[in-house]
Design an enzyme around this catalytic site. Structure first.
Site, PDB file in Angstrom:
ATOM      1  N   GLY A   1       0.781  -1.244   0.000  1.00  0.00           N
ATOM      2  CA  GLY A   1       0.000   0.000   0.000  1.00  0.00           C
ATOM      3  C   GLY A   1       0.806   1.284   0.000  1.00  0.00           C
ATOM      4  CB  SER A   2       4.252   2.276  -0.945  1.00  0.00           C
ATOM      5  OG  SER A   2       4.423   1.954  -2.295  1.00  0.00           O
ATOM      6  CG  ASN A   3       1.658   3.321  -5.873  1.00  0.00           C
ATOM      7  OD1 ASN A   3       1.978   4.364  -6.427  1.00  0.00           O
ATOM      8  ND2 ASN A   3       2.310   2.184  -6.053  1.00  0.00           N
ATOM      9  CE  LYS A  55     -12.514 -10.989 -11.659  1.00  0.00           C
ATOM     10  NZ  LYS A  55     -11.148 -11.263 -12.033  1.00  0.00           N
ATOM     11  CG  MET A  96      -1.371  -8.278  -6.230  1.00  0.00           C
ATOM     12  SD  MET A  96      -0.428  -7.423  -7.500  1.00  0.00           S
ATOM     13  CE  MET A  96       0.510  -8.798  -8.141  1.00  0.00           C
ATOM     14  CG  HIS A  99       2.200  -1.867 -15.281  1.00  0.00           C
ATOM     15  ND1 HIS A  99       1.946  -3.127 -14.752  1.00  0.00           N
ATOM     16  CD2 HIS A  99       3.203  -2.021 -16.174  1.00  0.00           C
ATOM     17  CE1 HIS A  99       2.768  -3.999 -15.308  1.00  0.00           C
ATOM     18  NE2 HIS A  99       3.541  -3.351 -16.168  1.00  0.00           N
TER      19      HIS A  99
HETATM   20  C1  GRF Z   1       3.483  -1.154  -7.507  1.00  0.00           C
HETATM   21  O1  GRF Z   1       4.745  -1.404  -8.052  1.00  0.00           O
HETATM   22  C2  GRF Z   1       2.472  -0.941  -8.595  1.00  0.00           C
HETATM   23  O2  GRF Z   1       3.007  -0.339  -9.723  1.00  0.00           O
HETATM   24  C3  GRF Z   1       2.036  -2.347  -8.918  1.00  0.00           C
HETATM   25  O3  GRF Z   1       2.002  -3.011  -7.681  1.00  0.00           O
HETATM   26  C4  GRF Z   1       2.925  -2.376  -6.793  1.00  0.00           C
HETATM   27  C5  GRF Z   1       2.147  -1.991  -5.576  1.00  0.00           C
HETATM   28  O4  GRF Z   1       2.969  -1.442  -4.582  1.00  0.00           O
HETATM   29  N1  GRF Z   1       0.756  -2.359  -9.588  1.00  0.00           N
HETATM   30  P1  GRF Z   1       2.330  -0.732  -3.325  1.00  0.00           P
HETATM   31  O5  GRF Z   1       1.414  -1.770  -2.669  1.00  0.00           O
HETATM   32  O6  GRF Z   1       1.567   0.442  -3.800  1.00  0.00           O
HETATM   33  O7  GRF Z   1       3.473  -0.382  -2.451  1.00  0.00           O
END
Ligand code: GRF
Length: 219
Positions: free
Chosen positions: A30-32, A83, A108, A127
């Site tokens: 969850g860093s994004n 789903k 994912m 991505h």
């Molecule tokens: C990131 O590299 C994003 O580009 C990809 O999955 C990763 C997620 O990282 N889709 P985070 O959980 O946001 O740290």
């Protein structure tokens, strides 16, 4: 519906009425999500994160949501026969929170028809490569193994394919000779944290127009 794990943040009435309402869907660290959330706290931000949903109960991103005082849910795919039913459970949450935009931040799973229809052109994904190069898993490793000199990251709208939707923003990152998946990934991640929030900001400023499969950024 998923399991609600205790909330809840207090937001000003002004925020609730005027700012875009973002949901984050994640499966991992969850860093994004954290970057999107922290940027939403800035004085001039035009959106706020109203809810976080994960298909993984132990996703560190959910823990972060809890620390930030945000509402968050775990929706377990296994609890649903199809789903479609799983995605309907997610949609029920998104509707409860009147979500305008869904951000996939390390989610994912492939998004199915149900979500795509409910949030057409309102789902964004990040991505870690310059699409259309290196879609799918381990994009950073794919870039290193292929020997490209430049990789980067992409924010795009989500369609039925894997990382194939209309591209909103991209940021290049140089690939060094001694890069590993990890070292390259770290430098790409820094850029991801900037462009994802920027794409969200542009969306709510109504600056993004999709023409065929092209996203035009209106000046
Ligand atoms: C990131 O590299 C994003 O580009 C990809 O999955 C990763 C997620 O990282 N889709 P985070 O959980 O946001 O740290």
């Amino acid at each position: 519906m998923g399991v609600r794990i205790p909330p809840s943040a207090n937001h000003s009435v002004t925020d609730m009425k005027t700012k875009g309402r973002v949901a984050v869907l994640l499966s991992g660290r969850g860093s994004n999500f954290e970057a999107i959330y922290k940027n939403s706290l800035k004085r001039d931000a035009n959106y706020r994160v109203v809810v976080v949903v994960s298909n993984k109960k132990d996703a560190p991103g959910l823990q972060k949501a809890s620390e930030f005082g945000l509402d968050f849910f775990h929706v377990a795919p296994k609890s649903y026969k199809t789903k479609t039913a799983y995605e309907r459970a997610i949609i029920a949450i998104l509707e409860e929170y009147s979500v305008d935009l869904l951000c996939l931040a390390g989610y994912m799973k492939i998004v199915g028809e149900e979500l795509l229809q409910a949030y057409e052109n309102r789902i964004m994904n990040i991505h870690p490569a310059l699409l259309p190069s290196f879609p799918g898993l381990h994009a950073q490793k794919q870039a290193v193994d292929h020997g490209v000199k430049i990789s980067g990251c992409t924010v795009h709208f989500v369609d039925a394919g894997v990382d194939t939707g209309p591209i909103i923003l991209q940021r290049p990152v140089e690939v060094r000779d001694d890069d590993s998946e990890d070292t390259l990934g770290q430098r790409i991640l820094k850029e991801e944290h900037e462009i994802f929030s920027e794409a969200v900001r542009l969306f709510f400023k109504k600056k993004l127009k999709i023409k065929n499969r092209k996203v035009i950024i209106i000046e």
